[in-house]
Design a protein around this motif. Structure first.
Motif, PDB file in Angstrom:
ATOM      1  N   ASP A  67       8.500  -1.950  -5.115  1.00  0.00           N
ATOM      2  CA  ASP A  67       9.330  -2.789  -5.981  1.00  0.00           C
ATOM      3  C   ASP A  67       8.871  -4.233  -5.966  1.00  0.00           C
ATOM      4  OD1 ASP A  67      10.077  -3.483  -3.466  1.00  0.00           O
ATOM      5  OD2 ASP A  67      12.225  -3.143  -3.731  1.00  0.00           O
ATOM      6  N   TRP A  68       7.672  -4.476  -5.451  1.00  0.00           N
ATOM      7  CA  TRP A  68       7.048  -5.794  -5.542  1.00  0.00           C
ATOM      8  C   TRP A  68       5.613  -5.624  -6.010  1.00  0.00           C
ATOM      9  CZ3 TRP A  68       3.365  -5.180  -1.775  1.00  0.00           C
ATOM     10  CH2 TRP A  68       3.700  -4.418  -0.657  1.00  0.00           C
ATOM     11  N   SER A  69       5.084  -6.644  -6.638  1.00  0.00           N
ATOM     12  CA  SER A  69       3.769  -6.556  -7.260  1.00  0.00           C
ATOM     13  C   SER A  69       2.652  -6.925  -6.297  1.00  0.00           C
ATOM     14  CB  SER A  69       3.714  -7.476  -8.490  1.00  0.00           C
ATOM     15  OG  SER A  69       3.948  -8.820  -8.098  1.00  0.00           O
ATOM     16  N   VAL A  70       1.462  -6.421  -6.614  1.00  0.00           N
ATOM     17  CA  VAL A  70       0.250  -6.731  -5.842  1.00  0.00           C
ATOM     18  C   VAL A  70      -0.760  -7.345  -6.808  1.00  0.00           C
ATOM     19  CG1 VAL A  70      -1.573  -5.842  -4.364  1.00  0.00           C
ATOM     20  CG2 VAL A  70       0.701  -4.765  -4.317  1.00  0.00           C
ATOM     21  N   ASN A  71      -1.187  -8.548  -6.523  1.00  0.00           N
ATOM     22  CA  ASN A  71      -2.130  -9.226  -7.421  1.00  0.00           C
ATOM     23  C   ASN A  71      -3.528  -8.617  -7.354  1.00  0.00           C
ATOM     24  OD1 ASN A  71      -0.083 -11.032  -8.142  1.00  0.00           O
ATOM     25  ND2 ASN A  71      -0.612 -12.445  -6.496  1.00  0.00           N
ATOM     26  N   SER A  72      -3.925  -8.169  -6.146  1.00  0.00           N
ATOM     27  CA  SER A  72      -5.255  -7.580  -5.969  1.00  0.00           C
ATOM     28  C   SER A  72      -5.110  -6.313  -5.124  1.00  0.00           C
ATOM     29  CB  SER A  72      -6.197  -8.585  -5.287  1.00  0.00           C
ATOM     30  OG  SER A  72      -7.459  -7.993  -5.017  1.00  0.00           O
ATOM     31  N   PHE A  73      -5.212  -5.159  -5.800  1.00  0.00           N
ATOM     32  CA  PHE A  73      -5.042  -3.863  -5.132  1.00  0.00           C
ATOM     33  C   PHE A  73      -6.397  -3.165  -5.086  1.00  0.00           C
ATOM     34  CE2 PHE A  73      -4.231   0.674  -5.060  1.00  0.00           C
ATOM     35  CZ  PHE A  73      -3.176   0.815  -4.171  1.00  0.00           C
ATOM     36  N   GLN A  74      -6.823  -2.759  -3.878  1.00  0.00           N
ATOM     37  CA  GLN A  74      -8.112  -2.098  -3.710  1.00  0.00           C
ATOM     38  C   GLN A  74      -7.946  -0.863  -2.836  1.00  0.00           C
ATOM     39  OE1 GLN A  74     -11.141  -4.435  -1.785  1.00  0.00           O
ATOM     40  NE2 GLN A  74     -12.798  -3.047  -2.352  1.00  0.00           N
ATOM     41  N   LEU A  75      -8.489   0.264  -3.278  1.00  0.00           N
ATOM     42  CA  LEU A  75      -8.382   1.520  -2.530  1.00  0.00           C
ATOM     43  C   LEU A  75      -9.762   2.108  -2.287  1.00  0.00           C
ATOM     44  CD1 LEU A  75      -5.746   4.270  -2.867  1.00  0.00           C
ATOM     45  CD2 LEU A  75      -8.151   4.939  -2.959  1.00  0.00           C
ATOM     46  N   LYS A  76      -9.976   2.580  -1.049  1.00  0.00           N
ATOM     47  CA  LYS A  76     -11.226   3.232  -0.670  1.00  0.00           C
ATOM     48  C   LYS A  76     -10.909   4.494   0.122  1.00  0.00           C
ATOM     49  CE  LYS A  76     -12.787  -0.327   1.530  1.00  0.00           C
ATOM     50  NZ  LYS A  76     -13.677  -1.158   2.388  1.00  0.00           N
ATOM     51  N   VAL A  77     -11.695   5.549  -0.115  1.00  0.00           N
ATOM     52  CA  VAL A  77     -11.559   6.799   0.621  1.00  0.00           C
ATOM     53  C   VAL A  77     -12.798   6.996   1.476  1.00  0.00           C
ATOM     54  CG1 VAL A  77     -11.208   9.286   0.469  1.00  0.00           C
ATOM     55  CG2 VAL A  77     -10.205   7.782  -1.271  1.00  0.00           C
ATOM     56  N   GLN A  78     -12.574   7.162   2.762  1.00  0.00           N
ATOM     57  CA  GLN A  78     -13.684   7.416   3.688  1.00  0.00           C
ATOM     58  C   GLN A  78     -13.939   8.923   3.740  1.00  0.00           C
ATOM     59  OE1 GLN A  78     -13.340   7.646   8.177  1.00  0.00           O
ATOM     60  NE2 GLN A  78     -14.133   5.549   7.986  1.00  0.00           N
ATOM     61  N   GLN A  79     -15.159   9.330   3.429  1.00  0.00           N
ATOM     62  CA  GLN A  79     -15.503  10.751   3.480  1.00  0.00           C
ATOM     63  C   GLN A  79     -15.731  11.164   4.925  1.00  0.00           C
ATOM     64  OE1 GLN A  79     -18.276  12.172   0.530  1.00  0.00           O
ATOM     65  NE2 GLN A  79     -19.163  13.689   1.928  1.00  0.00           N
ATOM     66  N   PRO A  80     -15.079  12.245   5.393  1.00  0.00           N
ATOM     67  CA  PRO A  80     -15.281  12.680   6.774  1.00  0.00           C
ATOM     68  C   PRO A  80     -16.749  12.974   7.076  1.00  0.00           C
ATOM     69  CG  PRO A  80     -13.394  13.802   5.789  1.00  0.00           C
ATOM     70  CD  PRO A  80     -14.085  13.068   4.686  1.00  0.00           C
ATOM     71  N   ILE A  81     -17.131  12.758   8.310  1.00  0.00           N
ATOM     72  CA  ILE A  81     -18.520  12.983   8.720  1.00  0.00           C
ATOM     73  C   ILE A  81     -18.952  14.419   8.435  1.00  0.00           C
ATOM     74  CG2 ILE A  81     -20.037  13.160  10.733  1.00  0.00           C
ATOM     75  CD1 ILE A  81     -19.689  10.320   9.879  1.00  0.00           C
ATOM     76  N   TYR A  82     -18.017  15.366   8.661  1.00  0.00           N
ATOM     77  CA  TYR A  82     -18.362  16.776   8.534  1.00  0.00           C
ATOM     78  C   TYR A  82     -17.868  17.390   7.225  1.00  0.00           C
ATOM     79  CZ  TYR A  82     -19.581  16.149  13.381  1.00  0.00           C
ATOM     80  OH  TYR A  82     -20.155  15.679  14.545  1.00  0.00           O
ATOM     81  N   ALA A  83     -17.686  16.555   6.197  1.00  0.00           N
ATOM     82  CA  ALA A  83     -17.337  17.051   4.866  1.00  0.00           C
ATOM     83  C   ALA A  83     -18.605  17.226   4.053  1.00  0.00           C
ATOM     84  CB  ALA A  83     -16.391  16.099   4.165  1.00  0.00           C
ATOM     85  N   SER A  84     -18.770  18.415   3.479  1.00  0.00           N
ATOM     86  CA  SER A  84     -19.977  18.663   2.685  1.00  0.00           C
ATOM     87  C   SER A  84     -19.879  18.029   1.301  1.00  0.00           C
ATOM     88  CB  SER A  84     -20.197  20.175   2.547  1.00  0.00           C
ATOM     89  OG  SER A  84     -19.076  20.784   1.910  1.00  0.00           O
TER      90      SER A  84
END
Length: 295
Positions: free
Chosen positions: A132-149
């Motif tokens: 219910d509050w705003s974000v001026n700069s929103f950044q999302l990153k997904v870390q791929q697991p070491i053992y994910a093909s």
């Protein structure tokens, strides 16, 4: 007596603004970085949210932070502006749909574990941000697991690259997220083994402080002075109340003692017949009328 109540009123006038100041809610933040680390140190998704309040935010500031009902909270900490270290000495508590915390620093960290669905070696989960509050700069990153093909996201990440820490990251573009607007991403990946990334010999140095509840390294660095002022003010009020009560009792006891002493001094003798107190000038007892002998 009136000046004592005036003193109490002035004291409360000084304390209440501090109390209200700590309750000021944040309606917008400058930046929020969301890192999703699936199968990092647990068989779930570690969600790391690093926020930065606007530079003109009045501190300490109170934030109502959304957390999914299925999440397991791991850490709520401020990031000390003096040394950049996370410290879990801020005040926090649950509220409907999340929790509330008060921070004396502009930066903070929230961590929780999010469950995922398992189908043999396949893992899927969804992350949705809605506040219910705003974000001026929103950044999302997904870390791929070491053992994910393989790992895929919906919507697709705009940048997929291997960092110097040995992990591959799927990054989304930086954008503003207004209050009440959601941002969602679905993640699907396949594991070659059930081993966690933290158990591997992958090099460290992600640039993000390791997850978990940190310890406070500096004594007094995270003292919430407005709360201290409120507590101290309450103690002072109790002391004044006890002092006033003791003063009134002492005055009452002194009054009774003085009255008894005066009464005792006014009676120089007693009636030998009935024992009634008599003044030294009395010739007859005022109670039984017996004449005083030898007077």
């Amino acid at each position: 007596m009136k000046h004592r109540y005036v003193f109490l009123i002035v004291l409360l006038a000084l304390i209440l603004p501090a109390t209200g100041h700590t309750q000021g809610r944040v309606t917008a933040i400058d930046a929020l970085v969301v890192d999703l680390w699936p199968d990092y140190d647990r068989a779930s998704v570690l969600v790391l949210l690093t926020g930065t309040l606007s530079a003109d935010t009045k501190l300490p500031a109170t934030v109502i932070f959304p957390v999914p009902e299925t999440a397991r909270l791991n850490a709520v900490a401020r990031i000390d502006s003096s040394d950049g270290i996370m410290k879990d000495d801020i005040l926090s508590g649950p509220v409907p749909g999340g929790f509330r915390f008060t921070t004396p620093d502009l930066r903070f960290r929230v961590e929780y574990y999010l469950p995922y669905a398992v189908n043999n070696n396949r893992r899927t989960f969804n992350f949705t941000w809605l506040a219910d509050w705003s974000v001026n700069s929103f950044q999302l990153k997904v870390q791929q697991p070491i053992y994910a093909s393989s790992l895929a996201t919906e919507p697709a990440a705009v940048n997929v690259s291997k960092d110097q820490d040995g992990f591959t990251y799927h990054a989304f573009p930086v954008q503003a997220v207004p209050a009440g607007q959601s941002f969602a991403v679905d993640v699907d990946y396949t594991m070659t083994t059930a081993q966690l990334s933290a158990e591997s010999s992958a090099p460290s140095g992600t640039g993000i402080q390791e997850p978990g509840l940190p310890s406070t390294s500096k004594t007094g660095a995270g003292i919430n002075w407005p709360i201290v002022a409120v507590v101290a003010g309450g103690v002072i009020i109790v002391i004044i109340f006890v002092w006033q009560l003791a003063t009134r009792r002492g005055a009452s006891n002194r009054s009774v003692t003085q009255d008894a002493k005066a009464q005792k001094q006014s009676h120089a003798k007693f009636c030998r017949h009935c024992g009634n107190p008599m003044d030294k000038d009395d010739k007859f007892c005022r109670k039984c009328g017996q004449a005083m002998q030898g007077e």
